[in-house]
Motif scaffolding. Structure first.
Motif, PDB file in Angstrom:
ATOM      1  N   SER A  45      10.062  46.449  42.933  1.00 27.04           N
ATOM      2  CA  SER A  45      10.469  47.383  44.165  1.00 27.04           C
ATOM      3  C   SER A  45      10.461  46.674  45.294  1.00 27.04           C
ATOM      4  O   SER A  45       9.992  45.417  45.480  1.00 27.04           O
ATOM      5  CB  SER A  45       9.299  48.510  44.346  1.00 27.04           C
ATOM      6  N   ARG A  46      11.088  47.071  46.209  1.00 26.04           N
ATOM      7  CA  ARG A  46      11.082  46.173  47.644  1.00 26.04           C
ATOM      8  C   ARG A  46      11.061  47.385  48.837  1.00 26.04           C
ATOM      9  O   ARG A  46      11.537  48.449  48.491  1.00 26.04           O
ATOM     10  CB  ARG A  46      12.784  45.678  47.824  1.00 26.04           C
ATOM     11  N   ARG A  47      10.550  46.488  49.919  1.00 22.00           N
ATOM     12  CA  ARG A  47      10.298  47.549  51.085  1.00 22.00           C
ATOM     13  C   ARG A  47      11.337  46.861  52.322  1.00 22.00           C
ATOM     14  O   ARG A  47      11.240  45.645  52.406  1.00 22.00           O
ATOM     15  CB  ARG A  47       9.016  47.550  51.415  1.00 22.00           C
ATOM     16  N   LEU A  48      11.718  47.708  52.993  1.00 21.60           N
ATOM     17  CA  LEU A  48      12.802  47.384  53.865  1.00 21.60           C
ATOM     18  C   LEU A  48      12.146  48.132  55.265  1.00 21.60           C
ATOM     19  O   LEU A  48      11.925  49.211  55.488  1.00 21.60           O
ATOM     20  CB  LEU A  48      14.123  47.917  53.656  1.00 21.60           C
ATOM     21  N   GLY A  49      12.248  47.114  56.363  1.00 25.47           N
ATOM     22  CA  GLY A  49      11.983  47.687  57.781  1.00 25.47           C
ATOM     23  C   GLY A  49      10.272  47.661  57.895  1.00 25.47           C
ATOM     24  O   GLY A  49      10.054  48.177  58.821  1.00 25.47           O
ATOM     25  N   SER A  50       9.563  46.813  57.063  1.00 31.25           N
ATOM     26  CA  SER A  50       8.383  46.770  57.477  1.00 31.25           C
ATOM     27  C   SER A  50       7.850  46.027  58.446  1.00 31.25           C
ATOM     28  O   SER A  50       6.835  45.941  59.147  1.00 31.25           O
ATOM     29  CB  SER A  50       7.519  46.332  56.083  1.00 31.25           C
ATOM     30  N   ASP A  51       8.862  45.362  59.020  1.00 32.06           N
ATOM     31  CA  ASP A  51       8.586  44.423  60.103  1.00 32.06           C
ATOM     32  C   ASP A  51       8.491  45.563  61.327  1.00 32.06           C
ATOM     33  O   ASP A  51       8.240  45.041  62.660  1.00 32.06           O
ATOM     34  CB  ASP A  51       9.723  43.365  60.442  1.00 32.06           C
ATOM     35  N   GLY A  52       8.786  46.898  61.358  1.00 30.23           N
ATOM     36  CA  GLY A  52       8.756  47.484  62.354  1.00 30.23           C
ATOM     37  C   GLY A  52       9.945  47.278  63.295  1.00 30.23           C
ATOM     38  O   GLY A  52      10.131  48.103  64.441  1.00 30.23           O
ATOM     39  N   ALA A  53      10.894  46.802  62.939  1.00 34.86           N
ATOM     40  CA  ALA A  53      12.057  46.559  63.740  1.00 34.86           C
ATOM     41  C   ALA A  53      12.913  47.667  63.795  1.00 34.86           C
ATOM     42  O   ALA A  53      13.623  47.811  64.799  1.00 34.86           O
ATOM     43  CB  ALA A  53      13.118  45.405  62.941  1.00 34.86           C
ATOM     44  N   SER A  54      12.808  48.701  62.884  1.00 34.29           N
ATOM     45  CA  SER A  54      13.833  49.763  63.001  1.00 34.29           C
ATOM     46  C   SER A  54      13.301  50.901  63.780  1.00 34.29           C
ATOM     47  O   SER A  54      12.561  51.768  63.396  1.00 34.29           O
ATOM     48  CB  SER A  54      14.105  50.145  61.665  1.00 34.29           C
ATOM     49  N   GLU A  55      13.894  51.157  65.020  1.00 34.26           N
ATOM     50  CA  GLU A  55      13.429  52.185  65.736  1.00 34.26           C
ATOM     51  C   GLU A  55      13.867  53.378  64.995  1.00 34.26           C
ATOM     52  O   GLU A  55      14.979  53.835  64.492  1.00 34.26           O
ATOM     53  CB  GLU A  55      14.388  51.998  67.236  1.00 34.26           C
ATOM     54  N   GLY A  56      13.227  54.504  65.229  1.00 31.19           N
ATOM     55  CA  GLY A  56      13.195  55.610  64.530  1.00 31.19           C
ATOM     56  C   GLY A  56      13.197  55.643  63.021  1.00 31.19           C
ATOM     57  O   GLY A  56      13.523  56.787  62.368  1.00 31.19           O
ATOM     58  N   GLY A  57      12.905  54.660  62.395  1.00 30.81           N
ATOM     59  CA  GLY A  57      12.957  54.451  61.179  1.00 30.81           C
ATOM     60  C   GLY A  57      11.711  54.129  60.484  1.00 30.81           C
ATOM     61  O   GLY A  57      10.973  55.139  60.526  1.00 30.81           O
ATOM     62  N   GLY A  58      11.415  52.863  59.973  1.00 27.03           N
ATOM     63  CA  GLY A  58      10.382  52.610  59.447  1.00 27.03           C
ATOM     64  C   GLY A  58      10.563  52.197  58.050  1.00 27.03           C
ATOM     65  O   GLY A  58      11.821  51.970  57.814  1.00 27.03           O
ATOM     66  N   GLU A  59       9.592  52.338  57.081  1.00 25.10           N
ATOM     67  CA  GLU A  59       9.847  51.324  55.846  1.00 25.10           C
ATOM     68  C   GLU A  59      10.434  52.257  54.705  1.00 25.10           C
ATOM     69  O   GLU A  59      10.174  53.427  54.578  1.00 25.10           O
ATOM     70  CB  GLU A  59       8.436  51.036  55.314  1.00 25.10           C
ATOM     71  N   ILE A  60      11.524  51.733  54.292  1.00 25.97           N
ATOM     72  CA  ILE A  60      12.045  52.270  53.323  1.00 25.97           C
ATOM     73  C   ILE A  60      11.687  51.692  51.819  1.00 25.97           C
ATOM     74  O   ILE A  60      11.739  50.262  51.768  1.00 25.97           O
ATOM     75  CB  ILE A  60      13.701  52.234  53.216  1.00 25.97           C
ATOM     76  N   LEU A  61      11.160  52.480  50.787  1.00 31.31           N
ATOM     77  CA  LEU A  61      10.808  51.821  49.671  1.00 31.31           C
ATOM     78  C   LEU A  61      11.475  51.962  48.577  1.00 31.31           C
ATOM     79  O   LEU A  61      12.177  53.060  48.303  1.00 31.31           O
ATOM     80  CB  LEU A  61       9.649  52.556  49.241  1.00 31.31           C
ATOM     81  N   PHE A  62      12.321  51.073  47.968  1.00 31.36           N
ATOM     82  CA  PHE A  62      12.812  51.304  46.660  1.00 31.36           C
ATOM     83  C   PHE A  62      12.361  50.803  45.343  1.00 31.36           C
ATOM     84  O   PHE A  62      11.883  49.655  45.298  1.00 31.36           O
ATOM     85  CB  PHE A  62      14.329  50.515  46.857  1.00 31.36           C
ATOM     86  N   ASP A  63      12.069  51.701  44.413  1.00 29.55           N
ATOM     87  CA  ASP A  63      11.218  51.648  43.501  1.00 29.55           C
ATOM     88  C   ASP A  63      12.019  51.542  42.005  1.00 29.55           C
ATOM     89  O   ASP A  63      12.626  52.562  41.759  1.00 29.55           O
ATOM     90  CB  ASP A  63       9.888  52.558  43.442  1.00 29.55           C
TER      91      ASP A  63
END
Ligand code: F6P
Length: 543
Positions: free
Chosen positions: A35-53
């Protein structure tokens, strides 16, 4: 040198008898590793972490490694850079592919020696100004402030904005948006029936401004408007690359929003084809949608292939469709507001990658992209999941869910929704054995042949692959991320297949034949040369 495909086929054969569940048993950290997580660095305003499993697939390190070899051998990285920098990678139409430029307004991109970005920024500014004028009542209809917007378009000029308007309903605080696409008069009739022509704005959205469905519906809407509005064209706007045709239709140039031929129809919702969405949610939220897309572009362009979300989605897709030979893929959003996502993805994926020849005209040695279909959960569970669980064909499933909904008072329903989503992928993975089914039947008091017969109907083979895309909440930013993720996935699959994902010659023949059949239906042609079935059906239609 053996082709990367051959290595994959050998690997497929070697692991054919392996169960996905056994992979979890063999490796306790499988869920994290696959799986991979994207945006966990908190960089994405209005977003957050996307998880692809993608751990609930029969992929292991070897398989993933071979798929990555395939991607590298196909030149995904170089092709990706060529796309972002404006090279004419749409080779059958001699066009660049730059929808990413519509959501990355700060940069500069050169096509034919010209920086196209000043033009893109100018159109965005004009579109936003118009959206504000409509929303804030400076642009009015004959009867006052605009209450309703009707987007008339089809394919890419409809599916994207229609999907997004529904997806972002919680953010919609402008006029109501409606969509008319089908040439069936019932569509335009039913949509207009509830509206007041004096406070309705019609947007004619057509890249070419020649599409017969759109132009026919636009004419009908103009007649509907003319019955009550002195100057109907004054309540029309247009989105098109063909400005001379929009002028001929009578739409004043200040309400025509152009874009260039390097934006494909099905990739166009980021620019003025998204005007209805910008009016519905407002330029700020539309900007957030663009920012989500741009964030995914940045990730796609820079992340190593093995951590690159669009690449991984594509590789799982290739594994299922071309290596294992599964003909379809179900997209199952456990998010009611994504109920038009499967239809949107059908065009994005099937119009892009449903092709039988490679860029050089040679026949593809592998299958083209899969049939994409789906419905939101939990509705689909009560309709077609029977086949997904117990049918003879394997349907790789792609689940989507949000961590949170927009209805805090209904959090218990959201929990139930997510529980159902997780239950389905677990059931597909785990299945139910004959022994388990037999024990259940015995518990119900059955025995002997009847117990065994009933048990066999209750067996779930399991070992059926699925992936899950989870996101914090369906905000404009997250929707932008998701749409761009799918766009790039389609691109990567296309590069691996060696096809041009940006033309659509396969839609032409039917359009041409429809033009020859209309006179047969009206009685102006005898249809000489047509086959017997077509003539019989035309005769029936004539009555
Ligand atoms: O017929 C297919 C198609 O060309 C799609 O690719 C496109 O999105 C749709 O028709 C609508 O085209 P237009 O925006 O030019 O009306």
């Amino acid at each position: 040198m053996p082709s990367p495909w051959d290595a994959l086929y050998r690997h497929r054969d070697a692991v054919a008898d392996r169960s996905i569940l056994s992979l979890f048993e063999a490796r306790p950290d499988r869920a994290t590793a696959f799986s991979r997580r994207l945006g966990s660095d908190g960089a994405s305003e209005g977003g957050g972490e996307i998880l692809f499993d993608f751990s609930k697939t029969n992929l292991c390190d070897t398989g993933l490694g071979l798929l990555l070899d395939l991607a590298r051998a196909a030149g995904v990285e170089a092709r990706r850079e060529a796309m972002f920098t404006g090279a004419k990678i749409n080779e059958t139409e001699g066009r660049a592919v730059l929808h990413s430029a519509l959501r990355n307004l700060g940069g500069s991109v050169t096509v034919d020696g010209r920086d196209v970005m000043p033009g893109v920024r100018a159109v965005h500014a004009a579109m936003y100004a118009f959206a504000r004028d409509v929303r804030e009542g400076r642009f009015t209809g004959q009867g006052g402030a605009i209450t309703d917007v009707v987007n008339i378009g089809i394919g890419g000029s409809d599916l994207g904005p229609a999907m997004a308007c529904l997806a972002l309903a919680p953010y919609a605080d402008g006029p109501r948006c409606h969509f008319v696409s089908n040439v069936d008069g019932a569509h335009v009739h039913d949509v207009l029936a509830g509206l007041d022509p004096e406070t309705t704005l019609v947007i004619v959205a057509s890249k070419t401004f020649t599409t017969i469905e759109t132009m026919t519906n636009a004419d009908s809407a103009k007649r509907w408007m003319a019955a009550r509005v002195a100057d109907p064209a004054s309540q029309f706007a247009a989105v098109s690359t063909a400005t001379e045709r929009t002028a001929a239709f009578g739409i004043a140039p200040e309400r025509v929003f152009g874009f260039e031929d390097w934006v494909g129809g099905r990739y166009s919702m980021w620019g003025p084809i998204g005007l209805s969405l910008a009016i519905a949610v407002g330029p700020e939220d539309f900007d957030a949608f663009l920012a989500g897309g741009a964030a995914m572009d940045a990730h796609f362009r820079s992340a190593p292939l093995e951590d690159n979300l669009p690449v991984l989605l594509a590789l799982v897709g290739i594994w299922h469709a071309q290596v294992l030979g599964h003909a379809t893929r179900a997209v199952l959003p456990y998010d009611q507001r994504l109920s038009r996502l499967p239809a949107y993805l059908q065009q994005l994926e099937m119009e892009s990658n449903g092709k039988r020849v490679a860029m050089d005209g040679s026949e593809l040695p592998v299958n083209s992209g899969p049939v994409v279909w789906g419905e939101p959960g939990t509705n689909g569970q009560h309709a077609f999941y029977q086949l997904i669980h117990q049918g003879t064909r394997v349907v790789p499933c792609e689940f989507l869910f949000a961590r949170a909904g927009h209805e805090p008072g209904l959090a218990h329903q959201h929990r139930l929704l997510v529980a159902n989503c997780l239950a389905q992928s677990e059931a597909l993975l785990r299945g139910r054995s004959l022994e388990e089914a037999t024990a259940i039947m015995a518990k119900k008091g059955l025995d002997g042949a009847e117990r065994d017969r009933q048990a066999r109907h209750r067996v779930f083979p399991g070992n059926r692959p699925s992936t899950t895309l989870a996101y914090p909440k369906l905000t404009p930013f997250v929707l932008g991320q998701i749409v761009a993720l799918y766009e790039h996935r389609v691109f990567v699959e296309g590069v691996i297949l060696g096809i041009n994902s940006f033309d659509q010659w396969g839609v032409e023949l039917g359009k041409e034949l429809a033009l020859t059949l209309e006179p047969v239906l009206s009685g102006d042609s005898d249809g000489a040369g047509k086959d017997g079935s077509t003539l019989m059906l035309a005769g029936y239609a004539r009555g």
